[in-house]
Design a protein around this motif. Structure first.
Motif, PDB file in Angstrom:
ATOM      1  N   THR A 273       0.764  -0.839   0.170  1.00 47.40           N
ATOM      2  CA  THR A 273       0.007   0.161  -0.030  1.00 47.40           C
ATOM      3  C   THR A 273       0.661   1.309   0.249  1.00 47.40           C
ATOM      4  OG1 THR A 273      -0.252   0.024   2.477  1.00 47.40           O
ATOM      5  CG2 THR A 273      -2.215  -0.827   1.605  1.00 47.40           C
ATOM      6  N   THR A 274       2.201   1.690   0.642  1.00 45.07           N
ATOM      7  CA  THR A 274       2.217   2.219   0.564  1.00 45.07           C
ATOM      8  C   THR A 274       3.039   3.123  -0.810  1.00 45.07           C
ATOM      9  OG1 THR A 274       3.651   1.930   2.623  1.00 45.07           O
ATOM     10  CG2 THR A 274       5.447   3.199   1.055  1.00 45.07           C
ATOM     11  N   LEU A 275       3.218   2.042  -2.039  1.00 47.14           N
ATOM     12  CA  LEU A 275       3.559   2.461  -2.898  1.00 47.14           C
ATOM     13  C   LEU A 275       2.712   3.415  -3.502  1.00 47.14           C
ATOM     14  CD1 LEU A 275       5.654   1.774  -5.889  1.00 47.14           C
ATOM     15  CD2 LEU A 275       4.319   0.332  -6.530  1.00 47.14           C
ATOM     16  N   PRO A 276       1.065   3.120  -4.310  1.00 49.37           N
ATOM     17  CA  PRO A 276       0.559   3.423  -4.729  1.00 49.37           C
ATOM     18  C   PRO A 276       0.507   4.825  -3.458  1.00 49.37           C
ATOM     19  CG  PRO A 276      -0.636   1.657  -3.476  1.00 49.37           C
ATOM     20  CD  PRO A 276       0.260   1.558  -3.716  1.00 49.37           C
ATOM     21  N   VAL A 277       0.304   5.514  -2.018  1.00 49.31           N
ATOM     22  CA  VAL A 277       0.589   6.200  -1.830  1.00 49.31           C
ATOM     23  C   VAL A 277       1.717   7.293  -1.855  1.00 49.31           C
ATOM     24  CG1 VAL A 277       0.992   6.828   0.967  1.00 49.31           C
ATOM     25  CG2 VAL A 277      -0.563   5.280   0.824  1.00 49.31           C
ATOM     26  N   LEU A 278       2.504   6.767  -2.416  1.00 44.73           N
ATOM     27  CA  LEU A 278       3.486   7.383  -2.508  1.00 44.73           C
ATOM     28  C   LEU A 278       4.017   7.939  -3.480  1.00 44.73           C
ATOM     29  CD1 LEU A 278       7.033   4.900  -2.245  1.00 44.73           C
ATOM     30  CD2 LEU A 278       6.807   7.348  -0.820  1.00 44.73           C
ATOM     31  N   ARG A 279       2.751   7.167  -5.019  1.00 42.51           N
ATOM     32  CA  ARG A 279       2.546   7.846  -6.396  1.00 42.51           C
ATOM     33  C   ARG A 279       1.359   8.931  -6.401  1.00 42.51           C
ATOM     34  NH1 ARG A 279       0.830   2.239  -8.594  1.00 42.51           N
ATOM     35  NH2 ARG A 279       2.509   1.890  -9.460  1.00 42.51           N
ATOM     36  N   ALA A 280       0.845   9.634  -4.879  1.00 42.38           N
ATOM     37  CA  ALA A 280       0.101  10.352  -4.460  1.00 42.38           C
ATOM     38  C   ALA A 280       0.939  11.864  -4.138  1.00 42.38           C
ATOM     39  CB  ALA A 280      -1.121   9.841  -3.187  1.00 42.38           C
ATOM     40  N   VAL A 281       2.117  11.228  -3.024  1.00 45.90           N
ATOM     41  CA  VAL A 281       2.627  12.037  -2.167  1.00 45.90           C
ATOM     42  C   VAL A 281       3.713  12.839  -2.670  1.00 45.90           C
ATOM     43  CG1 VAL A 281       3.900  11.945  -0.252  1.00 45.90           C
ATOM     44  CG2 VAL A 281       1.725  10.711  -0.041  1.00 45.90           C
TER      45      VAL A 281
END
Lengths: 324, 324, 324, 324, 324, 324
Positions: free
Chosen positions: D128-136
């Motif tokens: 889940t950290t991957l799509p979060v990083l895509r946003a952040v």
């Protein structure tokens, strides 16, 4: 006048979670002298071939028995008002020596039986019933009403070992402690080692009522037959907790699905009234495999049900005696 | 000559799982007369604002204390050889009446203290320490060495309720039971209601050693200061099990991560030697939240560590007296 | 046209493990205005004399209620389509003050009842039913259909304490909140303090259907009598989770083996259709003693069953009104 | 004047076991507008190759976060007084579609980031950290301080599957979301697939601080280096709960013994003060494998520690802004 | 060229939860011929005087060993690349006959040792180490590095029983299997039966490093001494899981708080490199008392650590041989 | 003469806790050649929309199947004497790719079916039955006797996802793998998404026997109808463990109270005798949610019951063939 019998702690003055843990919250006494019924633990599971743990049974059954009250809501029997009952502690056992333990249990139980008290014990694995029978049936063979998932009449194990929790009743028959014609086993079920596994038992005259037959006939009919088989003679009651379904009694060494509900078990024990009970036990409660004390609670309640039946018998005898 | 003190059951003759469950497998006595140290349960948690359950603490600590042996492997103290110790049972409590319970606990503890025995109790929630102090400090204020994650010096709750397990030490100071200048609290940590939450306590003179300071200084340095704060006067020891990390003591009502290891806790208790202990407790063991008896075992072992320190103190006094 | 009622979260778009936990995944509303049925928690167990923990009941029942769907597979009732239902939160309680809690619960429940919404609550121990009845039965006594292992009509505790979870219905009768002639208690079982323990209740006119009678007669026959006893008047339904067998509902304070199966409980609740229900509760779910959420799931499902019955009643009333 | 920020429920008026379960007992808001810090759940574990269960993480972390209070006892930061914080609920996920979930999580997180709120999320597995990083990190690569037992920089799985919870940081580097020169991984330990397993990561410039190096150097020294590596630029904090020892955080999918104590973890998080944090997460809390909520409590407390650090950063910015 | 050694299942092709459960996911072989290291289970706990259960240890250690990978992250040793390792199954045991079991274990282990394979076994209670030593030390006494909370050098039990899990090392000394001058016991702690309980052991020349000494000196210093004591001769390693703290290894029969952290245990095992190991074991993992497989995971990881050290020794020997 | 079939380990020589864990303690074989019945695991739960965990099912069912013996106590069938049975291991699956897993399962099962062995598999979630049917019903549609709490004939999820554990039988009908006129679903219960949720299934001709109808009619009557519906053609048996009550099978993803007792389940499986079974499965055993292995034991026993029925069918065929 209320007799000066031992009384449990009053739960309206001492909460159930308080105080030392004894069977039914009764006083602890050092021996069975003067008792009508002796509650006793046999913390030993050295005859267990798979999942040990029943050695911890007496302690947890004591804990859960703190939930028992003073009277039976169906029979109306108030056991502590009609019989002198106490917790006589645990018999001496040896965790690492099977034969020594059998001797110790027999000796401990003999000392109780000699006082005239009726022993109501909590195991321990089912092999503990053998030395208990050696004490209880020293004088003459007894009848046996046996609730269990397993017949426990196997012969030997690992070659020629005669003593495991799967063999006590074959040994008891061979030793003349029980009269096979007066044995009934109720609730037997589960896969077997061999299609003819129960042939020996049946050849001796043991009546096996499988779970499937019980389901067809119901508790009343089955227990009428059980009482008929036991007859008028002295009879021992052995209640293996694995006769109850593993959902209601998971804390046991050899669970078999498809067991009795606790309701059925209670009903059957109540229908023991009238049998001449000379001793009784609840075995195979194995706390390390238990969930939330559920099995120990079932064991403690079955123990209370047995206690009420035996107390009724004591009261009946007392009344008659008193009337003379 | 070995004095005729009460002795625990011999584990080489009676296995640890057998027999009735008492503190340290000691005999149960009906009152504290003749004892040097009285082990006592206080099964009450009516001061708990979130997760109750410590009412079940004494029973489970008794169960786990069956694992304790006869001597301390570091100090060499054999408590049952140098002091007369027994299990005096549980104090009377009322599960549904807070004020009545405070009175009952005070009365029960007063009866113990009057015999001259030093009480070592197992709670119960931390509010039980208040009535214990009312009994122990009746004559004069005492010092306090207090292991805890929380200061427990809050004022009121739900408006004006003065008594919860978060308030005992504020009440004790107000009532003159403890000398705030002789109080040290060790292990305090966790989020607070207000950045100034501990200001009142500090204003009274309480010395708070937060976990972070402990980590920097270590147990020896901290305990040297603690002993200095307590001084030569009579001192009470209160050990809240939640001072220990929740991984080692999960069965408690208000867990805070980042706590003491049991090694650190043991080391600190051992460093109490030399303090004039007039009473001690282990509180907040809440079995319904425990895992595999882990918290009760930690509680029982801390109790044994405290017992050894107090027994050493008793022995020292006895020797002197004997020498006169 | 589908009315603009509150709807649960759609599990085909938001998985059951996602989102905030509310009763039946319904919206949270700040008060009961406009609702037909108000789902409410009463997180309090201060009347518990042995094993507390029901204070945590509402949270876990909310968690497990995430498994409920939108319609009943037998009655076909889709409660959220025919009635306006929402989660109104938990009533205010005071964990350390019994009398204050009784007042807070009564006040909170009165506010709900005044809106005209039917309250369906989750306890909490059984003493919470007393202040609920004070709110629901303010105007006139109500009938009571009561599922329980225990009659809960004891008098006092620890001398003269009138309020425990064993006394609510004696108090309710004394206060004129319930009409004893319109009370039926179903499932009563387990050992009693005294053979005459239920005499007072019976003398008042309460009909006690013991588990043994239930087993003989079956759910249909028993519930026909129960509906007859409750009659046409306003009736309250109280469902103590300990009426269900401990194997299916282990998470409760006073377990008694030999209880209802969940199938029997569901069948009985469905047979409440036709009763004029003015309020209902599910009590004594105690999560610290639960296993894998099993008891909370049983509680949530019984709550859903009750909801469907009450929604059917609302729909019937609505239809009639609409027809006018 | 105290700003009109969202405030948690007052535990002195509403007990911790009462009310709906939200992060830190804060209000639920429908979107992040106006917030300084958005607390958010990401209930998804579809990238888990062995023991799934982190999908249930947000719910249990919310439950345990009810134990958090209002201020940090070391830093004195009262996060709800200096920053506007609320629970914005769970992001949309699809339990049976990995790629769809990655899109949904990115979209949900993008909506939060656009409001200017700093996201502090609870997973979910580490993918889940991957799509979060895509946003952040949409605008520019960010630095990364990463606490974990595993480097999570594997390449593919089952042939050519690029997305599992063992690969997020390799993907993030390939996508330019993180600057590998500004990545530090702390706590890495446990057996590896290949002695050269971390070569790729090191070749990119990632600094791996194995547990053994941490033990030699201590938290202060290590965190000084970590802050130096992250530098002044925007930095993301990712805290995998399996960095903590399994005895303190058993509820996780890939436990490795020999982990951080919670004390060490808390100390390290506190030493993040000064880093320019643009987002943070706590991942891999898997309740089906947890014991007594222990892991969820650790996760909730680490979340609170992170919240206090971020709130301090918000307060610092706010003060400056206000001074202008 | 990669030697044709047995290889574990590839976790990137067969998930860790799939396939049959074997030690380290290695192939099962019917005997130890051709192996460098034989992984073997000894499922027997008949020497246990309190809480049995270690008979179930091998099965659960196998389950948890599915989490092990192929190489050590500190030493870089890839055991399956440098040594031929396989799971040779469980030795034959007899659950109800202590002496027969000792014979069976000795015979089974002798068969392994004769092939030249180094045995790395998983118990079973600590008495199993006695027959293992009878096989391993048939030719000459060996040294012993022993991690444990208990010295296990007691004499007899229940009168004159020489064999329990508290006596194996006294018997081994008496039988000349171990050289007492080359024995070191590390981590000893907990209450003792007598202040002089360890005098016999010390008189024989055993070096006991109590936990308190370990805490003062640290792992490196202690292990340097341990290696010096063991010297250059053949040495056996025995790792009792109860040396680790009960919070990290609750599933054991005789827990003692204040134990090693798993980090310390791992560090010490790694520092065994250089010792001439002729056999090793991990004992006293008792799954019925375990929590979430935590103890079995610790046991499996310690087993992997031991395997890597032994594989390094094998590799060193092989290299030399290859160089000739 | 006893045929040279694979035989389970002899429990009188190798205790049930010893040895590697395989289905029924049978040998592991690398493929199904020569087998009459192939026992196989399908460790995959990627179709689960709420609580995953069934991926761990095969391992735990293997563990608990160690309690099975050699013969059926009612039918007398000794499966290993009349049929060649072995454990063929687990099918290949991909934990993070749904479509890839469906292909792998179909391929693995096709390889088994081609040998002529009848597959008896353990899931895995219920979506695994779809690829199994693709293998088993490649040639012609089969009948289906389906025990479940849920119909599993939903259409799509999260918009248009066709594959979840709620949809396998709709897909199977659409693909022509099963003949809807020869499908019977037994035990369906619990709340539904829509009152008309089962309309599609019924429209196809599926016969749904709800739990309520079962209760009225009993197992014999229901199974007579089930056999009539399945008819003489090839039939697949699918047993979802959630058909059993959650008190007896808590370890499952979608529990519904009010389920079958294990007694009823056993009785129904026995009444399958006479059906032409071409394959069978037990699915949805989810160990992370299980209690004390209870669900895995139920699953293992149901598997044994199915095995005995299929073995009886094999024996009947063999006899006939042999007679020719």
């Amino acid at each position: 006048m209320k007799p000066p019998f031992h009384q449990p702690v009053d739960a309206a003055q001492v909460p159930r979670f308080a105080g030392h843990s004894t069977f039914m919250r009764l006083p602890v006494v050092s021996n069975a002298e003067g008792l009508d019924i002796a509650l006793v633990g046999i913390p030993w599971d050295g005859g267990t071939t798979n999942r040990a743990g029943a050695r911890h049974g007496p302690r947890e059954v004591r804990n859960q028995s703190s939930l028992m009250r003073r009277a039976h809501h169906v029979s109306g029997i108030a056991p502590f008002s009609v019989a002198n009952v106490a917790d006589v502690g645990d018999l001496s056992v040896n965790p690492i020596d099977l034969l020594d333990s059998l001797k110790r249990i027999e000796a401990g139980m003999t000392a109780i039986v000699r006082t005239g008290a009726i022993p109501l014990s909590v195991g321990g694995d089912h092999l503990t019933t053998l030395p208990v029978l050696r004490a209880v049936a020293k004088e003459r063979p007894v009848g046996l009403i046996h609730f269990d998932a397993h017949s426990d009449t196997n012969d030997t194990y690992f070659g020629d070992n005669p003593y495991t929790h799967g063999t006590p009743f074959r040994r008891a028959i061979e030793e003349g402690l029980v009269d096979p014609k007066r044995i009934v086993q109720i609730g037997i079920r589960g896969s077997v080692y061999d299609p003819g596994e129960h042939d020996w038992a049946k050849d001796q005259g043991i009546r096996i009522i499988y779970m499937e037959e019980f389901l067809r006939r119901g508790a009343e009919d089955v227990m009428e037959e059980a009482r008929r088989i036991a007859g008028d003679g002295p009879t021992y009651i052995s209640f293996d907790i694995d006769s109850i379904d593993p959902s209601m009694a998971p804390g046991t060494g050899t669970p078999e699905i498809g067991g009795f509900s606790t309701r059925e078990a209670q009903q059957m024990v109540r229908l023991l009234a009238g049998v001449d009970i000379v001793g009784a036990d609840v075995v195979e409660v194995a706390p390390p495999f238990d969930l939330a004390g559920m099995t120990a609670l079932a064991g403690a309640t079955i123990m209370f049900e047995l206690l009420c039946v035996i107390a009724g018998q004591v009261a009946a005898g007392r009344t008659v005696a008193g009337a003379t």
